[in-house]
Design a protein around this motif. Structure first.
Motif, PDB file in Angstrom:
ATOM      1  N   SER A 251      50.244  51.272  36.650  1.00 18.86           N
ATOM      2  CA  SER A 251      51.241  50.627  37.503  1.00 18.86           C
ATOM      3  C   SER A 251      50.647  49.419  38.229  1.00 18.86           C
ATOM      4  O   SER A 251      51.286  48.355  38.322  1.00 18.86           O
ATOM      5  CB  SER A 251      51.788  51.637  38.524  1.00 18.86           C
TER       6      SER A 251
ATOM      7  N   GLU B 242      51.649  45.396  37.925  1.00 24.28           N
ATOM      8  CA  GLU B 242      51.931  44.563  39.102  1.00 24.28           C
ATOM      9  C   GLU B 242      51.053  43.316  39.115  1.00 24.28           C
ATOM     10  O   GLU B 242      51.534  42.212  39.409  1.00 24.28           O
ATOM     11  CB  GLU B 242      51.709  45.381  40.366  1.00 24.28           C
TER      12      GLU B 242
ATOM     13  N   THR C 148      55.377  56.585  33.490  1.00 25.93           N
ATOM     14  CA  THR C 148      54.800  55.349  32.969  1.00 25.93           C
ATOM     15  C   THR C 148      55.816  54.571  32.146  1.00 25.93           C
ATOM     16  O   THR C 148      55.896  53.335  32.243  1.00 25.93           O
ATOM     17  CB  THR C 148      53.542  55.659  32.130  1.00 25.93           C
TER      18      THR C 148
ATOM     19  N   ARG D 193      58.135  52.780  34.585  1.00 28.06           N
ATOM     20  CA  ARG D 193      57.534  51.590  35.208  1.00 28.06           C
ATOM     21  C   ARG D 193      57.472  50.439  34.212  1.00 28.06           C
ATOM     22  O   ARG D 193      57.707  49.275  34.583  1.00 28.06           O
ATOM     23  CB  ARG D 193      56.118  51.934  35.709  1.00 28.06           C
TER      24      ARG D 193
ATOM     25  N   ASP E  64      60.941  48.966  33.773  1.00 25.60           N
ATOM     26  CA  ASP E  64      61.315  48.150  34.936  1.00 25.60           C
ATOM     27  C   ASP E  64      60.770  46.728  34.812  1.00 25.60           C
ATOM     28  O   ASP E  64      61.376  45.783  35.322  1.00 25.60           O
ATOM     29  CB  ASP E  64      60.777  48.775  36.232  1.00 25.60           C
TER      30      ASP E  64
END
Length: 232
Positions: free
Chosen positions: A123, A127, A167, A170, A173
């Protein structure tokens, strides 16, 4: 990943349309089949988008030992385009090690020692790549996990199921595509347990010296049929 022309009995229009939709919105892929390492590596390269002339941001997750270099599957070497994560578990199966397409990891990789930390590291890597790119385009992010077998052996089905679910969410997304290798046959007991977590199932096999793949979407209602990887 599939050509729009000259499919000759391969994926039909409904399959191509659904696959295109998944690539736009983000997708998760399970690669099954205990095939040669070279076929695993080539499939990994294509799922990571190595042949596409457009920007890609990639995350590689290594769970199994071996001798093949990470740069067999990607060519990037800059932190704003590539993140490498290693996860060291105590139990390692020979099958996982032999079929791992991602190994011989660079010293700049991030190391984790629990499945919770592994999820957090992935994650965080997403990012960081989002920040470096000032926002990711659909399908720009590609993630590859080289083998689920060591995780299953160390943590069991329930915890790995939860890890994959979180996972995948994420990754979706971020509009990315993530794939995991499960180097067992399609009818192995674990395959139907994990399959509902995935948008795409890719089966690998070899027939008469020819490497083949079969892609299934929407729970198997759309299928490519067996295709030589030279046609993919």
């Amino acid at each position: 990943m599939f050509s729009e022309t000259d499919r000759r009995g391969g994926p039909d229009d409904a399959f191509i349309e659904e696959l295109s939709r998944l690539k736009r919105q983000g997708a998760s892929v399970l690669v099954v089949g205990s095939t040669r390492a070279s076929q695993q590596t080539e499939t990994c390269r294509r799922l990571l988008g190595h042949a596409i002339e457009r920007p890609r941001r990639r995350i590689l997750v290594s769970t199994a030992g071996g001798t093949r270099d990470v740069f067999d599957v990607v060519s990037e070497r800059t932190a704003d385009r590539l993140s490498v994560i290693t996860h060291d578990v105590q139990t390692r199966s020979a099958a996982a090690a032999d079929s791992s397409p991602i190994s011989a990891i660079p010293e700049t990789s991030t190391s984790t020692d629990s499945i919770v930390d592994l999820g957090v590291a992935i994650s965080s890597a997403i990012e960081n790549l989002e920040t470096a790119a000032d926002g990711l385009e659909p399908s720009e992010l590609r993630i590859g996990v080289d083998s689920l077998l060591p995780l299953l052996e160390e943590y069991g089905r329930e915890r790995v199921f939860r890890f994959i679910h979180l996972t995948n969410g994420r990754t979706r997304d971020a509009g990315g595509m993530i794939h995991y290798h499960l180097p067992v046959e399609r009818d192995a007991d674990i395959a139907p347990v994990l399959s509902p977590l995935f948008d795409v199932i890719v089966e690998l096999r070899e027939r008469n010296g020819v490497s083949q793949e079969r892609w299934s979407l929407k729970g198997g209602t759309l299928c490519s049929g067996w295709i030589s990887t030279t046609e993919v």
